[in-house]
Enzyme design. Sequence first.
Site, PDB file in Angstrom:
ATOM      1  N   HIS A 246      -8.320  11.966   8.968  1.00  0.00           N
ATOM      2  CA  HIS A 246      -8.675  10.734   9.702  1.00  0.00           C
ATOM      3  C   HIS A 246      -7.801  10.528  10.932  1.00  0.00           C
ATOM      4  CE1 HIS A 246      -5.428   8.003   8.149  1.00  0.00           C
ATOM      5  NE2 HIS A 246      -5.544   8.664   7.028  1.00  0.00           N
ATOM      6  N   ASP A 258       0.422  10.688   8.725  1.00  0.00           N
ATOM      7  CA  ASP A 258      -0.741  10.016   8.131  1.00  0.00           C
ATOM      8  C   ASP A 258      -1.647   9.496   9.242  1.00  0.00           C
ATOM      9  OD1 ASP A 258      -2.532   8.773   6.492  1.00  0.00           O
ATOM     10  OD2 ASP A 258      -1.210   7.130   5.918  1.00  0.00           O
ATOM     11  N   GLU A 292      -9.994   4.883   8.243  1.00  0.00           N
ATOM     12  CA  GLU A 292      -9.703   5.233   6.841  1.00  0.00           C
ATOM     13  C   GLU A 292      -8.749   4.223   6.233  1.00  0.00           C
ATOM     14  OE1 GLU A 292      -7.411   6.801   3.479  1.00  0.00           O
ATOM     15  OE2 GLU A 292      -6.648   6.189   5.428  1.00  0.00           O
ATOM     16  N   GLU A 293      -7.756   3.828   7.028  1.00  0.00           N
ATOM     17  CA  GLU A 293      -6.703   2.953   6.487  1.00  0.00           C
ATOM     18  C   GLU A 293      -7.239   1.591   6.063  1.00  0.00           C
ATOM     19  OE1 GLU A 293      -4.004   4.049   5.659  1.00  0.00           O
ATOM     20  OE2 GLU A 293      -3.323   5.640   6.994  1.00  0.00           O
ATOM     21  N   ASP A 320      -5.210  14.526   3.641  1.00  0.00           N
ATOM     22  CA  ASP A 320      -4.667  13.195   3.959  1.00  0.00           C
ATOM     23  C   ASP A 320      -3.422  12.908   3.130  1.00  0.00           C
ATOM     24  OD1 ASP A 320      -4.310  10.688   5.006  1.00  0.00           O
ATOM     25  OD2 ASP A 320      -5.828   9.735   3.756  1.00  0.00           O
ATOM     26  N   HIS A 390       3.263   4.965   6.475  1.00  0.00           N
ATOM     27  CA  HIS A 390       2.989   3.565   6.870  1.00  0.00           C
ATOM     28  C   HIS A 390       4.223   2.842   7.419  1.00  0.00           C
ATOM     29  CE1 HIS A 390      -0.821   3.127   4.117  1.00  0.00           C
ATOM     30  NE2 HIS A 390      -0.811   4.252   4.814  1.00  0.00           N
TER      31      HIS A 390
END
Lengths: 428, 24
Positions: A246, A258, A292-293, A320, A390
């Site tokens: 993604h 990520d 995606e998140e 991912d 994140h």
Amino acid sequence: DIAKAIIELAVYGKAQNRSYDRLALLVDTVGPRLSGSKNLEMAIRIMYQSLKDNDLENVHLELVKIPHWERGEESAVMLKPRFHEMAVLGLGSSIGTPSEGITAEVLVVNSFDELRRRAPEAKGKIVVYNQPYLNYSRTVQYRFRGAVEAAKVGAVASLIRSVTPFSIYSPHTGIQKYQDDVPKIPTACITVEDAEMMSRMASRGVKIVIRLKMGARNYPDTDSFNIVAEITGRKYPEQVVLVSGHLDSWDVGQGAIDDGGGAFISWEALSLIRDLGLRPKRTLRLVLWTAEEQGGIGAFQYYELHKVNISNYSLVMESDAGTFLPTGLQFTGSDKARAIMKEIMNLLQPLNITQVLNHGEGEDINLWIQAGVPGASLLDNLYKYFFFHHSHGDTLTVMDPKQMNIAAAIWTVVSYVVADLEEMLPRS
Amino acid sequence: QATYKNATCQKTFQKIQKEIASYG
């Protein structure tokens, strides 16, 4: 000697470090790519042109409506028992506070069970969750539904210990979800250090007061796109092996691990096959997912649009979970398909990475897997992954070009061979 | 064409093994 040629080109040859260098250029130019942001829009534009420039086929964008949330200014200050400015990151989709903030006493709990037991104490307070880190999938429940559970017992905001096994005072963001029949309260992540400190203070009977300010705002859904590019199959062009990652990320760091790495080794797979002048029997389709998140929004849209052709999907692949040194391939599918995947992974003996593990999965491919399509995901050394995930630490600096080369080689060999076999992978 | 619609593998595993080995 095709597998050997792929490995040679990706790991030792002209293409070594290419996926890393391409990723560096994107993340240094655009930065993080939050759903609904101008950055993501720019990244999609750049990637679309790059895939065209790479002479890939059928490069196109597929429209998706995605959430648009912005965090704005935010702060969390401990006022009692002492003044302490805390690192904080609001959670995706959270509402903001009034401009003067929310000032309230804190109730620290270590679990949802404890919150329910102490429900009468929670009214009007800021609930601080100090849940221990067990593993990602279990612990992330606190981030995902911490605000809802706190609001159910009358809390005015929730602060959640970051979901990470290790911290150097780093807050980690992520998505959270409100429930229709429960009041919406602001919610954010704090550091492991502050959650533990407040837990210790509370256990000593010390009264804690925090002022939380969050300028977060939710806007109407906005247009975005999944990006698709292909090498069309020479014998069964209607049949597909899907390889993906993604393109969106959170709005902190660079979104390099990520999921920049996953997106770029997926692109690299098509590039390597193109460089070697190969054309598999069936179509190799690259999809770079959007949003995606926010809960696999782009992937849901793609599934809805393409599920009519589900019988033509041989394998869906998503990376991912980082592109550190791979340990093997996670696979979900029939026993027969697994036996075939094991044979394919034997081709990777030169890299000494041949394991086929269980639980092939990914937020963006799970709908296909649940519908019976064989699915594969890259398993790599996850030791560092959740330290940076994140957070502001998710930058290219964490990544290693040589490890990415190996990840790309595995991704390419698997996707190419499955796409080139005479038959599709057998299903249950 | 080897579409999934037939759901069964037409080739024996040994043949598929041999086919995969040819990529190595």
